[in-house]
Design a protein around this motif. Structure first.
Motif, PDB file in Angstrom:
ATOM      1  N   PHE A   1     -22.823  -0.362  41.172  1.00  0.00           N
ATOM      2  CA  PHE A   1     -22.823  -1.824  40.984  1.00  0.00           C
ATOM      3  C   PHE A   1     -22.645  -2.250  39.522  1.00  0.00           C
ATOM      4  CE2 PHE A   1     -24.230  -2.007  45.322  1.00  0.00           C
ATOM      5  CZ  PHE A   1     -23.875  -3.285  45.765  1.00  0.00           C
TER       6      PHE A   1
ATOM      7  N   THR B   1     -23.404 -12.668  31.412  1.00  0.00           N
ATOM      8  CA  THR B   1     -24.536 -12.259  32.238  1.00  0.00           C
ATOM      9  C   THR B   1     -25.496 -11.381  31.444  1.00  0.00           C
ATOM     10  OG1 THR B   1     -25.204 -11.196  34.297  1.00  0.00           O
ATOM     11  CG2 THR B   1     -23.377 -10.184  33.153  1.00  0.00           C
TER      12      THR B   1
ATOM     13  N   TYR C   1     -18.794  -8.311  31.165  1.00  0.00           N
ATOM     14  CA  TYR C   1     -18.795  -6.966  30.557  1.00  0.00           C
ATOM     15  C   TYR C   1     -18.485  -7.018  29.064  1.00  0.00           C
ATOM     16  CZ  TYR C   1     -18.860  -5.829  35.455  1.00  0.00           C
ATOM     17  OH  TYR C   1     -19.223  -5.771  36.774  1.00  0.00           O
TER      18      TYR C   1
ATOM     19  N   TYR D   1     -15.841 -14.846  43.438  1.00  0.00           N
ATOM     20  CA  TYR D   1     -14.991 -16.033  43.203  1.00  0.00           C
ATOM     21  C   TYR D   1     -14.431 -16.532  44.534  1.00  0.00           C
ATOM     22  CZ  TYR D   1     -14.778 -14.120  38.425  1.00  0.00           C
ATOM     23  OH  TYR D   1     -15.085 -13.603  37.194  1.00  0.00           O
TER      24      TYR D   1
ATOM     25  N   GLY E   1     -28.155 -15.969  37.222  1.00  0.00           N
ATOM     26  CA  GLY E   1     -27.052 -15.013  37.259  1.00  0.00           C
ATOM     27  C   GLY E   1     -25.725 -15.750  37.108  1.00  0.00           C
ATOM     28  N   VAL E   2     -24.667 -15.005  36.797  1.00  0.00           N
ATOM     29  CA  VAL E   2     -23.335 -15.626  36.723  1.00  0.00           C
ATOM     30  C   VAL E   2     -22.917 -16.108  38.118  1.00  0.00           C
ATOM     31  CG1 VAL E   2     -20.884 -15.152  36.308  1.00  0.00           C
ATOM     32  CG2 VAL E   2     -22.577 -14.479  34.634  1.00  0.00           C
ATOM     33  N   ASP E   3     -23.449 -15.480  39.152  1.00  0.00           N
ATOM     34  CA  ASP E   3     -23.099 -15.925  40.506  1.00  0.00           C
ATOM     35  C   ASP E   3     -23.422 -17.411  40.695  1.00  0.00           C
ATOM     36  OD1 ASP E   3     -22.122 -13.506  41.139  1.00  0.00           O
ATOM     37  OD2 ASP E   3     -23.638 -12.983  42.626  1.00  0.00           O
TER      38      ASP E   3
ATOM     39  N   ASP F   1     -14.830 -15.085  32.496  1.00  0.00           N
ATOM     40  CA  ASP F   1     -16.109 -14.468  32.853  1.00  0.00           C
ATOM     41  C   ASP F   1     -16.259 -13.185  32.030  1.00  0.00           C
ATOM     42  OD1 ASP F   1     -18.162 -13.052  34.045  1.00  0.00           O
ATOM     43  OD2 ASP F   1     -17.479 -13.421  36.101  1.00  0.00           O
TER      44      ASP F   1
ATOM     45  N   ARG G   1     -31.963 -11.962  37.451  1.00  0.00           N
ATOM     46  CA  ARG G   1     -30.950 -12.979  37.710  1.00  0.00           C
ATOM     47  C   ARG G   1     -30.850 -13.956  36.539  1.00  0.00           C
ATOM     48  NH1 ARG G   1     -28.083 -11.126  39.207  1.00  0.00           N
ATOM     49  NH2 ARG G   1     -26.922 -12.651  40.390  1.00  0.00           N
ATOM     50  N   LEU G   2     -30.101 -13.592  35.548  1.00  0.00           N
ATOM     51  CA  LEU G   2     -29.904 -14.442  34.369  1.00  0.00           C
ATOM     52  C   LEU G   2     -28.443 -14.429  33.940  1.00  0.00           C
ATOM     53  CD1 LEU G   2     -32.827 -13.611  31.931  1.00  0.00           C
ATOM     54  CD2 LEU G   2     -32.081 -15.911  32.542  1.00  0.00           C
TER      55      LEU G   2
ATOM     56  N   LYS H   1     -25.854  -6.757  33.008  1.00  0.00           N
ATOM     57  CA  LYS H   1     -25.127  -5.512  32.721  1.00  0.00           C
ATOM     58  C   LYS H   1     -25.757  -4.793  31.532  1.00  0.00           C
ATOM     59  CE  LYS H   1     -22.420  -6.835  36.030  1.00  0.00           C
ATOM     60  NZ  LYS H   1     -22.508  -6.260  37.360  1.00  0.00           N
TER      61      LYS H   1
ATOM     62  N   ALA I   1     -11.923 -12.688  35.107  1.00  0.00           N
ATOM     63  CA  ALA I   1     -12.976 -11.790  34.620  1.00  0.00           C
ATOM     64  C   ALA I   1     -12.352 -10.966  33.499  1.00  0.00           C
ATOM     65  CB  ALA I   1     -13.466 -10.886  35.743  1.00  0.00           C
TER      66      ALA I   1
ATOM     67  N   TYR J   1     -13.445  -9.766  40.866  1.00  0.00           N
ATOM     68  CA  TYR J   1     -14.816  -9.872  41.357  1.00  0.00           C
ATOM     69  C   TYR J   1     -14.852 -10.713  42.639  1.00  0.00           C
ATOM     70  CZ  TYR J   1     -19.802 -10.943  41.313  1.00  0.00           C
ATOM     71  OH  TYR J   1     -21.119 -11.100  41.648  1.00  0.00           O
TER      72      TYR J   1
ATOM     73  N   SER K   1     -13.012  -6.628  36.906  1.00  0.00           N
ATOM     74  CA  SER K   1     -13.549  -5.610  37.807  1.00  0.00           C
ATOM     75  C   SER K   1     -12.761  -5.713  39.111  1.00  0.00           C
ATOM     76  CB  SER K   1     -15.032  -5.883  38.069  1.00  0.00           C
ATOM     77  OG  SER K   1     -15.528  -4.993  39.043  1.00  0.00           O
TER      78      SER K   1
HETATM   79  N1  PMP Z   1     -18.895 -11.455  37.033  1.00  0.00           N
HETATM   80  C1  PMP Z   1     -18.371 -10.249  37.178  1.00  0.00           C
HETATM   81  C2  PMP Z   1     -16.962  -9.991  36.698  1.00  0.00           C
HETATM   82  C3  PMP Z   1     -19.125  -9.223  37.775  1.00  0.00           C
HETATM   83  O1  PMP Z   1     -18.585  -8.008  37.956  1.00  0.00           O
HETATM   84  C4  PMP Z   1     -20.441  -9.490  38.204  1.00  0.00           C
HETATM   85  C5  PMP Z   1     -21.352  -8.465  38.841  1.00  0.00           C
HETATM   86  N2  PMP Z   1     -20.883  -7.399  39.437  1.00  0.00           N
HETATM   87  C6  PMP Z   1     -20.934 -10.765  38.037  1.00  0.00           C
HETATM   88  C7  PMP Z   1     -20.143 -11.727  37.439  1.00  0.00           C
HETATM   89  C8  PMP Z   1     -22.306 -11.122  38.539  1.00  0.00           C
HETATM   90  O2  PMP Z   1     -23.203 -11.290  37.508  1.00  0.00           O
HETATM   91  P1  PMP Z   1     -24.690 -11.729  37.791  1.00  0.00           P
HETATM   92  O3  PMP Z   1     -25.484 -10.518  38.106  1.00  0.00           O
HETATM   93  O4  PMP Z   1     -25.092 -12.380  36.504  1.00  0.00           O
HETATM   94  O5  PMP Z   1     -24.670 -12.716  38.922  1.00  0.00           O
END
Ligand code: PMP
Length: 365
Positions: A36, A214, A191, A117, A88-90, A188, A225-226, A217, A158, A114, A162
């Motif tokens: 992950f 995020t 990374y 989206y 989280g970015v989510d 995004d 969750r930040l 990572k 991203a 990712y 990813s």
């Molecule tokens: N953006 C990308 C490109 C990711 O790969 C990931 C997690 N795999 C996320 C966002 C999610 O980040 P977060 O854990 O902050 O929700």
């Protein structure tokens, strides 16, 4: 008692009915977690100390995020009015899409990328316009430019991407914001720490650029969750109308300042990953496996038709990796997270065993 058995159940919106359920394989992960793209070791010990200091009184209060937003903004050399912390970015992606996407709009999306989206966009009334990368999985810049229409409302990128680990150049991102001034360009940078290049310095110069970061990572806080969004004041204000003021919890807020302060830990972990990535690349080249050049803490490899068996054998050897075969253009490809040097030595042993058990790469000759 009314007769509940025959009662008609409410139905969700048509778009929700059309959505697929997304179930990432988060169960049974008691092994080396290279599946992950998390930090594979631990967060800073300073974060642990902060957690131990949390009082029960603190837990009774609703969380206040503004003071921590000011600290994060300062760390990023931005004004606090440009930054919104998220769960989280989510949550950042979800809220951004809810704020901007409506019926008739298009989300321009370079793929593979990712998964979330597409998940969040499919819950809106907008249309997803995927733009497939070529076989080298490089950023499909020209194809994206050609895909821009008056209906394009968001372009989500991203960077690094990813599952490929490939990147878009700063000049390409700037050009996209110029060619689609009516759209939000989301960069995004989940990374970022493994890559080192950013466009966050441009958010007060480019009116349609939003950057996400995020703490899941490099910082090792995926469980808390930040994440955050950084952008022009006007866009951040719109987003705040939709964002819950309570969604970042007190534990996460208490842990963020010590995580930011412990730069030595962050630098150590990133250095460890970059050096382990070089070791792992050398091992894959020696094994004769095709791989894509990565600027992140993971590498995509081509395993071919035996991808499911590859993942199963790696798991049997104690190493979890992620089959990306269902991603567009990724049939037979597996993504492997890079951890510490010691962990990757264990992964190399498992990889070599698996490669020879399946007669892959050079062992096929
Ligand atoms: N953006 C990308 C490109 C990711 O790969 C990931 C997690 N795999 C996320 C966002 C999610 O980040 P977060 O854990 O902050 O929700």
């Amino acid at each position: 008692m009314p007769d509940f058995v025959t009662a008609v159940q409410p139905t969700p919106r048509a778009r929700v009915q059309a959505m697929k359920e997304y179930h990432p394989p988060l169960g049974s992960r008691d092994a080396l977690r290279l599946d992950f793209n998390e930090n594979t070791l631990a967060c800073s010990p300073k974060v642990r100390e902060a957690l131990a200091r949390i009082s029960t009184g603190q837990l009774t209060r609703y969380p206040e995020r503004e003071p921590v937003e000011a600290i994060v903004a300062d760390e990023l050399c931005l004004d606090a009015s440009h930054v919104a912390l998220t769960n989280g970015v989510d949550e950042a992606i979800h809220v951004l899409f809810e704020t901007f996407l409506e019926g008739g709009d298009e989300l321009l999306l370079p793929v593979p990328t990712y998964t979330m989206y597409e998940v969040y966009a499919s819950a809106t009334d907008a249309t997803v316009v995927p733009v497939l990368a070529a076989d080298d999985l490089q950023f499909p810049f020209e194809r994206l430019l050609a895909g821009i229409t008056p209906r394009t409302k968001i372009i989500a990128i991203a960077n690094p991407n990813s599952p490929s680990g490939t990147v878009a150049a700063r000049a390409q991102l700037i050009e996209l914001t110029r060619r689609a001034p009516h759209a939000v360009v989301l960069v995004d940078e989940a990374y970022f720490h493994f890559y080192g290049e950013t466009v966050i310095d441009l958010i007060d110069k480019i009116p349609n650029l939003i950057v996400a970061r995020t703490f899941s990572k490099a910082y090792g806080l995926a469980g808390l969750r930040l994440g955050l969004l950084a952008g022009p004041v006007e866009l951040v204000r719109w987003i705040r109308r939709v964002l819950s003021p309570y969604s970042v919890n007190s534990l996460a807020l208490a842990c963020l300042p010590p995580a930011l302060e412990d730069r030595d830990y962050l630098n150590w972990y990133v250095g460890e990953v970059l050096s382990a990535r070089a070791d792992f690349e050398a091992a894959m080249d020696a094994a004769g496996l095709r791989r894509w050049p990565s600027r992140a803490n993971f590498i995509l490899i081509d395993v071919g038709p035996q991808h499911a068996e590859f993942v199963r054998l790696m798991r049997a050897a104690g190493v979890l990796v992620r089959d990306r075969s269902n991603d567009p253009g990724c049939d037979g490809r597996v993504r492997i997270t890079i951890g510490t040097r010691e962990q990757m030595q264990q992964a190399i042993v498992a990889l070599n065993q698996t490669v020879s058990a399946l007669s892959l790469g050079v062992s096929a000759q």
